[in-house]
Design an enzyme around this catalytic site. Structure first.
Site, PDB file in Angstrom:
ATOM      1  N   ALA A  15     -13.207 -15.053  46.999  1.00 46.32           N
ATOM      2  CA  ALA A  15     -11.796 -15.023  47.376  1.00 46.32           C
ATOM      3  C   ALA A  15     -11.516 -15.953  48.552  1.00 46.32           C
ATOM      4  O   ALA A  15     -10.658 -15.690  49.378  1.00 46.32           O
ATOM      5  CB  ALA A  15     -11.387 -13.592  47.732  1.00 46.32           C
ATOM      6  N   ARG A  21      -2.646 -24.293  43.332  1.00 45.15           N
ATOM      7  CA  ARG A  21      -1.628 -24.316  42.277  1.00 45.15           C
ATOM      8  C   ARG A  21      -0.546 -23.252  42.457  1.00 45.15           C
ATOM      9  O   ARG A  21       0.475 -23.273  41.787  1.00 45.15           O
ATOM     10  CB  ARG A  21      -2.302 -24.176  40.898  1.00 45.15           C
ATOM     11  CG  ARG A  21      -2.943 -25.462  40.412  1.00 45.15           C
ATOM     12  CD  ARG A  21      -3.827 -25.244  39.204  1.00 45.15           C
ATOM     13  NE  ARG A  21      -5.131 -24.679  39.573  1.00 45.15           N
ATOM     14  CZ  ARG A  21      -6.057 -24.263  38.716  1.00 45.15           C
ATOM     15  NH1 ARG A  21      -5.831 -24.343  37.418  1.00 45.15           N
ATOM     16  NH2 ARG A  21      -7.213 -23.770  39.134  1.00 45.15           N
ATOM     17  N   GLN A  79     -16.645 -18.314  54.180  1.00 50.21           N
ATOM     18  CA  GLN A  79     -17.091 -19.598  53.628  1.00 50.21           C
ATOM     19  C   GLN A  79     -16.176 -20.699  54.165  1.00 50.21           C
ATOM     20  O   GLN A  79     -14.993 -20.727  53.883  1.00 50.21           O
ATOM     21  CB  GLN A  79     -17.007 -19.561  52.093  1.00 50.21           C
ATOM     22  CG  GLN A  79     -17.461 -20.874  51.442  1.00 50.21           C
ATOM     23  CD  GLN A  79     -16.900 -21.042  50.043  1.00 50.21           C
ATOM     24  OE1 GLN A  79     -15.980 -20.340  49.626  1.00 50.21           O
ATOM     25  NE2 GLN A  79     -17.459 -21.993  49.298  1.00 50.21           N
ATOM     26  N   THR A  85     -17.446 -22.618  43.827  1.00 50.96           N
ATOM     27  CA  THR A  85     -17.874 -21.231  43.557  1.00 50.96           C
ATOM     28  C   THR A  85     -19.374 -21.043  43.793  1.00 50.96           C
ATOM     29  O   THR A  85     -19.803 -19.975  44.248  1.00 50.96           O
ATOM     30  CB  THR A  85     -17.513 -20.828  42.121  1.00 50.96           C
ATOM     31  OG1 THR A  85     -17.981 -21.856  41.226  1.00 50.96           O
ATOM     32  CG2 THR A  85     -16.009 -20.673  41.939  1.00 50.96           C
ATOM     33  N   ALA A 433      42.391  17.135  57.373  1.00 54.17           N
ATOM     34  CA  ALA A 433      42.195  15.737  56.988  1.00 54.17           C
ATOM     35  C   ALA A 433      42.677  14.799  58.091  1.00 54.17           C
ATOM     36  O   ALA A 433      43.636  15.087  58.805  1.00 54.17           O
ATOM     37  CB  ALA A 433      42.934  15.443  55.689  1.00 54.17           C
ATOM     38  N   ARG A 450      45.029  15.163  65.230  1.00 54.49           N
ATOM     39  CA  ARG A 450      45.709  13.924  64.857  1.00 54.49           C
ATOM     40  C   ARG A 450      47.152  14.074  65.285  1.00 54.49           C
ATOM     41  O   ARG A 450      47.631  15.179  65.531  1.00 54.49           O
ATOM     42  CB  ARG A 450      45.616  13.672  63.364  1.00 54.49           C
ATOM     43  CG  ARG A 450      46.109  14.827  62.484  1.00 54.49           C
ATOM     44  CD  ARG A 450      46.206  14.400  61.031  1.00 54.49           C
ATOM     45  NE  ARG A 450      45.721  15.404  60.098  1.00 54.49           N
ATOM     46  CZ  ARG A 450      46.504  16.308  59.495  1.00 54.49           C
ATOM     47  NH1 ARG A 450      47.801  16.385  59.783  1.00 54.49           N
ATOM     48  NH2 ARG A 450      45.990  17.148  58.646  1.00 54.49           N
TER      49      ARG A 450
HETATM   50  C1  UD1 Z   1     -13.496 -20.915  37.698  1.00 51.82           C
HETATM   51  C2  UD1 Z   1     -14.767 -21.325  36.960  1.00 51.82           C
HETATM   52  C3  UD1 Z   1     -14.391 -21.571  35.480  1.00 51.82           C
HETATM   53  C4  UD1 Z   1     -13.774 -20.334  34.900  1.00 51.82           C
HETATM   54  C5  UD1 Z   1     -12.615 -19.846  35.734  1.00 51.82           C
HETATM   55  C6  UD1 Z   1     -12.165 -18.464  35.270  1.00 51.82           C
HETATM   56  C7  UD1 Z   1     -16.310 -22.537  38.395  1.00 51.82           C
HETATM   57  C8  UD1 Z   1     -16.747 -23.882  38.855  1.00 51.82           C
HETATM   58  N1  UD1 Z   1     -15.301 -22.533  37.515  1.00 51.82           N
HETATM   59  O1  UD1 Z   1     -12.593 -21.999  37.625  1.00 51.82           O
HETATM   60  O2  UD1 Z   1     -15.541 -21.927  34.730  1.00 51.82           O
HETATM   61  O3  UD1 Z   1     -13.328 -20.611  33.567  1.00 51.82           O
HETATM   62  O4  UD1 Z   1     -12.979 -19.726  37.129  1.00 51.82           O
HETATM   63  O5  UD1 Z   1     -11.029 -18.009  35.938  1.00 51.82           O
HETATM   64  O6  UD1 Z   1     -16.874 -21.547  38.760  1.00 51.82           O
HETATM   65  N2  UD1 Z   1     -13.578 -19.725  45.390  1.00 51.82           N
HETATM   66  C9  UD1 Z   1     -14.238 -19.503  46.572  1.00 51.82           C
HETATM   67  N3  UD1 Z   1     -14.778 -20.575  47.235  1.00 51.82           N
HETATM   68  C10 UD1 Z   1     -14.698 -21.841  46.755  1.00 51.82           C
HETATM   69  C11 UD1 Z   1     -14.027 -22.051  45.536  1.00 51.82           C
HETATM   70  C12 UD1 Z   1     -13.486 -20.961  44.879  1.00 51.82           C
HETATM   71  O7  UD1 Z   1     -14.337 -18.373  47.054  1.00 51.82           O
HETATM   72  O8  UD1 Z   1     -15.220 -22.738  47.410  1.00 51.82           O
HETATM   73  C13 UD1 Z   1     -12.981 -18.568  44.709  1.00 51.82           C
HETATM   74  C14 UD1 Z   1     -11.478 -18.706  44.558  1.00 51.82           C
HETATM   75  O9  UD1 Z   1     -10.815 -18.130  45.667  1.00 51.82           O
HETATM   76  C15 UD1 Z   1     -11.214 -17.966  43.262  1.00 51.82           C
HETATM   77  C16 UD1 Z   1     -12.505 -18.086  42.485  1.00 51.82           C
HETATM   78  O10 UD1 Z   1     -13.490 -18.472  43.408  1.00 51.82           O
HETATM   79  O11 UD1 Z   1     -10.922 -16.608  43.487  1.00 51.82           O
HETATM   80  C17 UD1 Z   1     -12.412 -19.123  41.373  1.00 51.82           C
HETATM   81  O12 UD1 Z   1     -12.113 -20.379  41.939  1.00 51.82           O
HETATM   82  P1  UD1 Z   1     -11.047 -21.351  41.280  1.00 51.82           P
HETATM   83  O13 UD1 Z   1     -10.950 -22.547  42.143  1.00 51.82           O
HETATM   84  O14 UD1 Z   1      -9.819 -20.636  40.944  1.00 51.82           O
HETATM   85  O15 UD1 Z   1     -11.847 -21.767  39.960  1.00 51.82           O
HETATM   86  P2  UD1 Z   1     -11.273 -22.134  38.523  1.00 51.82           P
HETATM   87  O16 UD1 Z   1     -10.878 -23.559  38.517  1.00 51.82           O
HETATM   88  O17 UD1 Z   1     -10.268 -21.135  38.095  1.00 51.82           O
HETATM   89 CA    CA Z   2      -9.178 -19.543  39.110  1.00 45.13          CA
END
Ligand code: UD1
Ligand code: CA
Length: 467
Positions: A15, A21, A79, A85, A433, A450
C-alpha cells in the site's frame, strides 16, 4: 462463520503507491467505498480469515495511512522510494518478517474486495501442491494494464508479464488470464529469490511477479487458481474503478439486507454503509443513504431522498421524503418529515410527530409530542403530549451562550411563538399565538405576550388625480 486459515501466516499488504491514475492528493488505499477507506475492507477480511500477522508496506503519505487505520494491529513498514511491488516485498521482509514464518500471503492494498473464501481457496491449492508460488488469476476479455499469465503447452504457469513490458508482443497482450496480485509464497523461497530480482528494462521497477519465472528457472512448481469471483478481484486504479468497486460493495450489502427481509424498492439506488443494521419488513425507497453505525428497526418506512447518519430508529418509524437525520434517536411509532432536519442529540420518543420544515437539535421530545410545521427546537425538553404550533422558535442562543427551553407535559404552544431561553412553560400551560415568551409560564396558565389588536376607524384616502 467463515472457515479460518489453519497455518500461521504472515500477510504483506502492499500500500505504498500513490495511485497516479486516481489523480488525487490522497493515498489510493484511503479512498472510500461506502464510507470506509478501501483498505479497511481488506483488513477486515484478513482478520475474519484468521490472519493475525499483517505487515503493511506504506510510503506515499505514510502517516495518513497509519492514522486512518488506528488500532488495526497492523505492523507498518515504510518503503521509500517506491520502486515496484518486488521492492516493496523486499523492504517488508528486511524489516519485519518473523523468522518462523513458513507461508507468506501477499496482497495488493488496491484490490481490497477479495473475499475470505478466495484467500482460503488459494491457500488450499498452495498447501496441496507444495508450490513455491501460488498465484491468483481471473479471466478478462480485455486484460488492459494487468499482468498476463503465460502458460506453456501443458498449461503450466511460466511467467507473469506486465502489460507495459509486452507492448511489442501482441500474442502476450492477447492472453485473457491475468494476475490479480494475490499470492501465497513459500517463505524460504521468497527470502532467497527476492535477492535475485532485477529492475524491468522498460519501467525500471522491480516486479514481484518476476518471482514466478525465477521459481520455474529453479525447477520449482508454480500453481495458479483461476478464481470465478472476478468483480471482487479487480484492482482499483482510477476513479472509474473506484465507482465500479462501490457498486460491487453496494450490491453485496443490499443482497444481504434483501435476504434478511428488508424491502428495497430499488436495490440499485439504496446506499447502505456496511455498519448499518436494518430490521425485517422495513421498506426503503430509492435514493436513500444510511450511514455510519445507524440502526434501523423493524417495520420502518424510509421514503425517497433521506440521509440518516449514526442514528437509531426503533420499530415502526416513518421517515417521509427529504429528511436529514444525524446522531439522533427516534422512538417507536414516530413519524418525521417530509423535509425535516434532525441534528445531533435530537431524541424523539414514542409516537412523536415531527412534520415538514421542522429542525430539532439536542432536544428531547417526549412521548406523543407534536411539532407539525416550520419549527426550530434547540436545547429543549418538550414534555409528553405537548403541542408545538407552527412557526414556534426556541431562541436558544444569545450570541454567546446556548440556553435551555423546558415545555411541560401537555402544554400548548400557539403558532408563531418565540420562546426566549432560558425559559420554562409549565405543564398544561397555554401560550397564545404570536407571543414572545421571555418569562416562565406557570403550569396551567394562559400566557399572551403581544400587542393587543386595535381596530380603528378608517380615514378615507384621497384619490390622487392624474395630471
Ligand atoms: C500489479 C501487478 C500486476 C497485476 C495487478 C493486479 C506487478 C509488477 N504488477 O500491477 O501483474 O495484474 O497488480 O491488480 O506486481 N505498491 C507498493 N510499492 C511500490 C509499487 C506498488 O506498495 O513500489 C503497491 C501499490 O500501492 C498497490 C499495489 O502495490 O497497492 C499494486 O501496485 P500497482 O502500481 O497498482 O500495480 P499494477 O500496475 O496494478
Ligand atoms: Ca493496481
Amino acid at each position: 462463520m467463515m472457515e479460518k486459515l489453519t497455518d500461521k501466516i504472515t500477510a504483506i499488504v502492499l500500500a505504498a503507491g500513490q495511485g497516479t491514475r486516481m489523480k488525487s492528493a490522497r493515498p489510493k488505499v484511503l479512498h472510500e467505498i461506502l464510507g470506509r477507506p478501501m483498505i479497511a475492507y481488506l483488513l477486515d477480511t484478513l482478520k475474519a480469515a484468521g490472519v493475525e500477522d499483517i505487515v503493511m508496506v506504506v510510503g506515499y503519505r505514510a502517516e495518513e495511512v497509519r492514522e486512518a487505520i488506528p488500532d488495526s494491529g497492523v505492523r507498518f513498514v515504510v518503503q521509500e522510494p517506491q520502486n515496484g511491488t518486488g521492492h516493496a516485498v523486499q523492504v517488508a521482509l528486511a524489516a519485519d518478517l518473523p523468522a518462523a514464518a513458513r507461508t507468506v500471503l501477499v496482497l495488493c492494498g488496491d484490490a481490497p474486495l477479495i473475499a475470505g473464501e478466495s484467500i482460503l481457496a488459494l491457500h488450499r491449492l498452495h498447501q496441496a501442491t507444495g508450490a513455491a508460488v501460488t498465484v491468483q488469476t481471473i479471466e478478462l476479455d480485455d486484460g488492459i494494464h494487468y499482468g498476463r499469465v503465460v502458460r506453456d503447452q501443458e498449461g503450466r504457469v511460466m511467467a507473469v508479464v506486465q502489460a507495459k513490458d509486452a507492448r511489442e508482443h501482441p500474442e502476450i497482450l492477447a492472453i485473457r488470464e491475468i494476475n490479480t496480485g494475490a499470492y501465497f509464497f513459500d517463505a524460504a523461497f521468497l527470502r532467497a529469490a527476492l535477492q535475485g530480482l532485477q529492475p524491468s528494462l522498460v519501467t525500471g521497477e522491480i516486479y514481484l511477479t518476476d518471482l514466478i519465472q525465477i521459481a520455474r528457472e529453479q525447477g520449482r512448481f508454480v500453481a495458479a487458481l483461476v478464481d470465478p469471483d472476478r468483480e471482487s478481484l479487480l484492482g482499483i486504479n482510477s476513479r472509474a474503478d473506484l465507482a465500479a468497486a462501490l457498486q460491487t460493495v453496494k450490491r453485496s450489502i443490499n443482497a444481504r439486507h434483501l435476504d434478511q427481509g428488508v424491502t428495497l424498492i430499488d436495490p440499485e439506488s439504496a446506499y447502505i454503509e456496511p455498519g448499518v443494521s436494518i430490521g425485517r419488513d422495513t421498506v426503503i425507497y430509492p435514493n436513500v443513504y444510511l450511514q455510519g453505525a445507524s440502526v434501523i428497526g423493524e417495520d420502518c418506512v424510509i421514503e425517497p431522498s433521506v440521509k440518516i447518519v449514526d442514528s437509531i430508529l426503533e420499530n415502526n418509524v416513518h421517515i417521509k421524503m427529504g429528511c436529514v437525520i444525524t446522531k439522533s434517536h427516534i422512538g417507536a411509532g414516530a413519524d418525521v418529515g417530509p423535509f425535516a432536519h434532525l441534528r445531533p442529540g435530537a431524541d424523539l420518543r414514542q409516537r412523536v410527530h415531527v412534520g415538514n420544515f421542522v429542525e430539532v437539535k439536542k432536544s428531547v421530545l417526549h412521548e406523543g409530542v407534536k411539532a407539525g410545521h416550520l419549527t426550530y427546537l434547540g436545547d429543549a425538553d418538550v414534555g409528553p403530549g405537548a403541542n408545538v404550533g407552527a412557526g414556534t422558535i426556541t431562541c436558544n442562543y444569545d450570541g454567546a451562550k446556548k440556553h435551555p427551553t423546558i415545555i411541560g407535559e401537555g402544554a400548548f404552544i400557539g403558532s408563531n411563538t418565540a420562546l426566549v431561553a432560558p425559559v420554562t412553560v409549565g405543564a398544561g400551560a397555554y401560550v397564545g399565538a404570536g407571543s414572545t415568551i421571555t418569562e416562565d409560564v406557570p403550569p396551567g396558565k394562559l400566557a399572551i405576550s403581544r400587542a393587543r389588536q386595535v381596530n380603528l376607524e378608517r380615514r378615507p384616502v384621497a384619490n390622487k388625480k392624474k395630471k
